[in-house]
Structure formats: C-alpha cells, structure tokens
Design an enzyme around this catalytic site. Structure first.
Site, mmCIF file in Angstrom:
data_model
loop_
_atom_site.group_PDB
_atom_site.id
_atom_site.type_symbol
_atom_site.label_atom_id
_atom_site.label_comp_id
_atom_site.label_asym_id
_atom_site.label_seq_id
_atom_site.Cartn_x
_atom_site.Cartn_y
_atom_site.Cartn_z
ATOM 1 N N ALA A 87 36.130 46.660 50.154
ATOM 2 C CA ALA A 87 36.424 45.222 50.084
ATOM 3 C C ALA A 87 36.715 44.905 48.616
ATOM 4 O O ALA A 87 35.967 45.318 47.727
ATOM 5 C CB ALA A 87 35.234 44.419 50.581
ATOM 6 N N ILE A 100 33.199 48.597 46.577
ATOM 7 C CA ILE A 100 33.898 47.521 45.878
ATOM 8 C C ILE A 100 35.215 48.031 45.308
ATOM 9 O O ILE A 100 35.252 48.937 44.478
ATOM 10 C CB ILE A 100 33.023 46.939 44.738
ATOM 11 C CG1 ILE A 100 31.643 46.517 45.277
ATOM 12 C CG2 ILE A 100 33.743 45.791 44.056
ATOM 13 C CD1 ILE A 100 31.670 45.477 46.381
ATOM 14 N N LYS A 101 36.291 47.404 45.778
ATOM 15 C CA LYS A 101 37.628 47.774 45.310
ATOM 16 C C LYS A 101 37.958 46.915 44.092
ATOM 17 O O LYS A 101 37.826 45.686 44.140
ATOM 18 C CB LYS A 101 38.622 47.499 46.445
ATOM 19 C CG LYS A 101 39.680 48.553 46.608
ATOM 20 C CD LYS A 101 40.499 48.260 47.871
ATOM 21 C CE LYS A 101 41.642 49.236 47.986
ATOM 22 N NZ LYS A 101 42.552 48.856 49.074
ATOM 23 N N ILE A 102 38.363 47.596 43.029
ATOM 24 C CA ILE A 102 38.587 46.895 41.754
ATOM 25 C C ILE A 102 39.927 47.351 41.175
ATOM 26 O O ILE A 102 40.193 48.559 41.106
ATOM 27 C CB ILE A 102 37.500 47.282 40.716
ATOM 28 C CG1 ILE A 102 36.108 47.145 41.332
ATOM 29 C CG2 ILE A 102 37.623 46.478 39.449
ATOM 30 C CD1 ILE A 102 35.032 47.783 40.484
#
Ligand code: G3P
Length: 225
Positions: free
Chosen positions: A67, A93-95
């Site tokens: 996400a 966590i997509k960054i």
C-alpha cells in the site's frame, strides 16, 4: 553438526498487481499467488475507501500486500506509513524512490515495517534503495520499454547489483504488460514478478493444451474403457 553444505534455494514468487477484489479473489483460488501490489492509480479505479479495499485484500492473500504512501514530507510519510502498517501485519509500505523516500524506508525498516521502494527506473536507484535496506525494490519494466529503454535489461542489472554484495532486498519486476515479460523475468532469476490479472490468465493459455484436452476426451469416449 551436519556436514551438508547450505543450498540457497530461491523460489520465484508471483504477486498480483491489482486492487480489484474480484480479480484478487479469483487469483487467490489458484493457490500460486503469494502477494499483492496496489498503487494509487489501481486503488482510484475501485469503489470503496483505501482502508476498506486494502483490509479486504489482506483477508484474501496471506502474503505481502503493498500500500503506497501519498504524503510528501519525510515526517508525514513516516506518520502515514505507521498508520497504514497498523491496518494488518502483512502490509508493506510502498514509497517512491527519492532521497526523502529512502530516508523513510530506512526508518521504517528499523521499526520492522517492510518497505517496497517503487517507481524505480535505474540501477543507481536500485543500489540506493538496497543501501536504505528496503525489503522490496520495484523496477517498472513496461514504463521503461515505453520510454524506449530496455526494461528487462534493467532487471538483469538490478539483480547483479544485489547479488554482488549479498543485499537482502528482493526485486519485484513491476509494470508488466505481457506474459513473455514474466517468463523472461523468471529466466533472469527475478525474485518476484507482480502481474496484472489479465496477464496471469494469459500465462496459462496455450492452444495446444486446449487441443490436447479435447483429443484425449474424444479418444477416451470413442474407446470402450
Ligand atoms: O505496481 C505498479 C506498476 O505495476 C504499474 O504498472 O502498467 O501502470 O506501468 P503500469
């Protein structure tokens, strides 16, 4: 103590690149999909709010579910990421791959929150994301091809960089537009490919399989067995 040498047996994983519940539900039934990647564009196409969609996805597949954070400052990205990570233990966590993004990735990984550094288009970005300790790094194969570059060559170079130094990060081949790209990613030894539902369906299809099934049925029926 055993004298057996340790064999590092790396198995490729397939993720589904989708936020569509029906697609993910169907793919989950096949029993071969081990994670999900979403992005803001995929979430925007679906009805329902972000949390509801991601939480439902977490009930369908027991593996990493990416996400993406949308905040722009380091402090805001960290706060958003911590809150997303509380939704479910499998959330990754997509960054985006920027220096601020890498600062966030380093901090989150130190807190045992897994990260997926995304929008990766160059070997140097892979190196920097690996140095930041990202669990996953996502080069976008199709978008590189769109730009007249060689997306698969980028995957090969990324894998070499990780292998040279034994980085623990895993490469996710993303932005996949054809079944051929998945096969070629597997031949390169890519850790993970995240694949849209339509392309997952195309991967199983071969006209000779269909012809063969029909022929077996016909010849079986024609016999007196
Ligand atoms: O997960 C992100 C990536 O797969 C996007 O694909 O087709 O929009 O370039 P695409």
């Amino acid at each position: 103590m055993s004298t057996c040498s340790i064999i590092h047996h790396v198995v490729m994983k397939l993720f589904i690149d989708s936020a569509n519940i029906e697609e993910i539900r169907k793919a989950a039934k096949w029993g071969i999909i081990e994670g999900v990647t979403t992005n803001p564009s995929l979430i925007a196409k679906e009805k329902g709010d972000f949390r509801a969609i991601v939480s439902e996805i977490c009930t369908l597949i027991d593996g990493p579910i990416s996400a993406e954070v949308m905040a722009e400052t380091v402090a805001e990205m960290i706060a958003e990421a911590r809150s997303l990570a509380e939704w479910h233990k499998n959330i990754v966590i997509k960054i985006p791959c920027t220096f601020d993004g890498l600062t966030v990735a380093r901090k989150l990984e130190a807190e045992n929150i897994s990260t997926n550094v995304t929008l990766v288009f160059s070997p140097n970005q892979v190196l920097l994301a690996a140095l930041a300790g990202a669990s996953f790094i996502s080069p976008f194969v199709g978008r590189l091809d769109d730009a007249g570059e060689n997306g698969l060559n980028m995957i090969a170079r990324s894998l070499k960089i990780l292998k040279n130094y034994g980085f623990a990060s895993q490469i996710i081949a993303a932005s996949i537009r054809s079944p051929l790209t998945v096969a070629l990613s597997a031949e390169l030894g890519t850790h993970i490919a995240t694949v849209p539902f339509k392309i997952l369906e195309q991967m199983i299809a071969h006209p000779l399989t269909d012809v063969g099934i029909e022929r077996f049925k016909r010849e079986w029926r024609a016999s007196s067995k």
